[in-house]
Design an enzyme around this catalytic site. Sequence first.
Site, PDB file in Angstrom:
ATOM      1  N   MET A  30       0.838  -1.200   0.000  1.00  0.00           N
ATOM      2  CA  MET A  30       0.000   0.000   0.000  1.00  0.00           C
ATOM      3  C   MET A  30       0.876   1.254   0.000  1.00  0.00           C
ATOM      4  SD  MET A  30      -3.403  -0.976   2.122  1.00  0.00           S
ATOM      5  CE  MET A  30      -2.731  -0.741   3.740  1.00  0.00           C
ATOM      6  N   GLY A  36      11.341  -2.459   5.207  1.00  0.00           N
ATOM      7  CA  GLY A  36      10.576  -3.708   5.224  1.00  0.00           C
ATOM      8  C   GLY A  36      10.056  -4.038   3.831  1.00  0.00           C
ATOM      9  N   HIS A  37       9.419  -3.056   3.202  1.00  0.00           N
ATOM     10  CA  HIS A  37       8.933  -3.260   1.828  1.00  0.00           C
ATOM     11  C   HIS A  37      10.101  -3.589   0.894  1.00  0.00           C
ATOM     12  CE1 HIS A  37       5.776  -0.339   3.344  1.00  0.00           C
ATOM     13  NE2 HIS A  37       5.028  -1.330   2.907  1.00  0.00           N
ATOM     14  N   GLY A 148       5.083  -9.989   4.226  1.00  0.00           N
ATOM     15  CA  GLY A 148       5.920  -9.824   5.411  1.00  0.00           C
ATOM     16  C   GLY A 148       5.342 -10.554   6.615  1.00  0.00           C
ATOM     17  N   LYS A 150       5.612  -9.470   9.405  1.00  0.00           N
ATOM     18  CA  LYS A 150       5.078  -8.379  10.245  1.00  0.00           C
ATOM     19  C   LYS A 150       3.559  -8.489  10.373  1.00  0.00           C
ATOM     20  CE  LYS A 150       4.538  -4.005  11.697  1.00  0.00           C
ATOM     21  NZ  LYS A 150       3.720  -3.321  10.737  1.00  0.00           N
ATOM     22  N   VAL A 177      11.560  -6.542   9.318  1.00  0.00           N
ATOM     23  CA  VAL A 177      12.696  -5.608   9.344  1.00  0.00           C
ATOM     24  C   VAL A 177      12.413  -4.564  10.429  1.00  0.00           C
ATOM     25  CG1 VAL A 177      14.030  -3.917   8.027  1.00  0.00           C
ATOM     26  CG2 VAL A 177      13.191  -5.991   6.911  1.00  0.00           C
ATOM     27  N   SER A 186       7.124   0.244   9.933  1.00  0.00           N
ATOM     28  CA  SER A 186       5.730   0.300   9.502  1.00  0.00           C
ATOM     29  C   SER A 186       5.491   1.655   8.853  1.00  0.00           C
ATOM     30  CB  SER A 186       4.809   0.164  10.726  1.00  0.00           C
ATOM     31  OG  SER A 186       3.503   0.559  10.397  1.00  0.00           O
TER      32      SER A 186
HETATM   33  P1  AMP Z   1       1.736  -2.680   3.526  1.00  0.00           P
HETATM   34  O1  AMP Z   1       2.171  -1.695   2.496  1.00  0.00           O
HETATM   35  O2  AMP Z   1       1.812  -2.173   4.917  1.00  0.00           O
HETATM   36  O3  AMP Z   1       0.438  -3.355   3.184  1.00  0.00           O
HETATM   37  O4  AMP Z   1       2.827  -3.841   3.492  1.00  0.00           O
HETATM   38  C1  AMP Z   1       3.168  -4.494   2.293  1.00  0.00           C
HETATM   39  C2  AMP Z   1       3.932  -5.737   2.639  1.00  0.00           C
HETATM   40  O5  AMP Z   1       5.116  -5.380   3.349  1.00  0.00           O
HETATM   41  C3  AMP Z   1       3.139  -6.681   3.550  1.00  0.00           C
HETATM   42  O6  AMP Z   1       3.320  -8.014   3.105  1.00  0.00           O
HETATM   43  C4  AMP Z   1       3.754  -6.435   4.888  1.00  0.00           C
HETATM   44  O7  AMP Z   1       3.666  -7.560   5.752  1.00  0.00           O
HETATM   45  C5  AMP Z   1       5.203  -6.158   4.516  1.00  0.00           C
HETATM   46  N1  AMP Z   1       5.861  -5.426   5.590  1.00  0.00           N
HETATM   47  C6  AMP Z   1       5.409  -4.311   6.223  1.00  0.00           C
HETATM   48  N2  AMP Z   1       6.257  -3.945   7.192  1.00  0.00           N
HETATM   49  C7  AMP Z   1       7.274  -4.846   7.185  1.00  0.00           C
HETATM   50  C8  AMP Z   1       8.472  -5.014   7.960  1.00  0.00           C
HETATM   51  N3  AMP Z   1       8.796  -4.180   8.950  1.00  0.00           N
HETATM   52  N4  AMP Z   1       9.269  -6.049   7.650  1.00  0.00           N
HETATM   53  C9  AMP Z   1       8.956  -6.910   6.647  1.00  0.00           C
HETATM   54  N5  AMP Z   1       7.855  -6.807   5.880  1.00  0.00           N
HETATM   55  C10 AMP Z   1       7.024  -5.791   6.151  1.00  0.00           C
END
Ligand code: AMP
Length: 293
Positions: A30, A36-37, A148, A150, A177, A186
């Site tokens: 998103m 992390g991403h 992730g 997470k 991460v 995050s």
């Molecule tokens: P989001 O944009 O928050 O929906 O996250 C996109 C992807 O990145 C999802 O699969 C999350 O689990 C992963 N993600 C978010 N934060 C982290 C992190 N700190 N470490 C590893 N993966 C992450």
Amino acid sequence: MIVVRTIPALRDALAKPRRAGARIALVPTMGAFHEGHLSLMARARAQCDVVVVSLFINAPQFNETSDLLAYPRTEARDSELAGATGVDYLFAPAAAEMYPEGFASTVAVDVPVDRLEGRRRGSAHFHAVATIVTKLFNIVGPDVAYFGQKDAQQAHVIKRLVRDLDLPVAIEVCPIVREPDGLAMSSRNAQLDLAERVRALALHQALSAAGDAVASGERDPFTVTQRARTVLDRAGVVTEYFELVAPATLAPVQQIDGSVLALVAAQVGSTHLIDNELLSTVTTAGSTDPGSA
Ligand code: AMP
């Protein structure tokens, strides 16, 4: 890297490499990229021939309008970071591309989605996640999709979705991460002010306290949970849940034996944060984080 806005354009771009037998990766996001991403993208880059990252803020999975409005939108920066990480295509569609007039379908994965994150957000949250991920799988047709650890419950729902519906995609769940002080990265961390940023550390500290308790021989989930909750309470964050569950099913455990997954969610100011860590009765260090490998 090429930014693609429409489903037909992305399908066109992927048709030729797919015919040539290329291995295609998808990283659903998103946006508001952080390390992390980028770790997911880097792993996809290392393992596949073509890397597609989707950037779509999926409104139906937000249970509060204020949360949706506050969600960071930084596409220009995201685009630069993804390009520098070796991503081939950034798929960033408008809402109307993904949810055209008259959209009426939902994919519901009936693992308990009313617990943990689902208790606060409602089961509709995970149905919305399963629906958008199914759409992205159908649009991209990836060989591998990266998620992730997470978002442990989300990864659990997606693995079940893929298994139940025989979706032809491998799911890779990547380690968490963290910031140098332990805070899980995050997109929401950007919403914390300085004092909240300090208090937010309590999530990781609570997981560490639980890990220490298990390492020192405590086997009662209630006692371990109480120790963690004390850390959260002292930091002045509002605990939403702290649970010890079986890693494979996310069902609460009655006894700590082998590996248990500790999951925490807390409200820090007006920001909702989550974290988790695998605790093991067999390590000497107290805890192992599938995310720190
Ligand atoms: P989001 O944009 O928050 O929906 O996250 C996109 C992807 O990145 C999802 O699969 C999350 O689990 C992963 N993600 C978010 N934060 C982290 C992190 N700190 N470490 C590893 N993966 C992450």
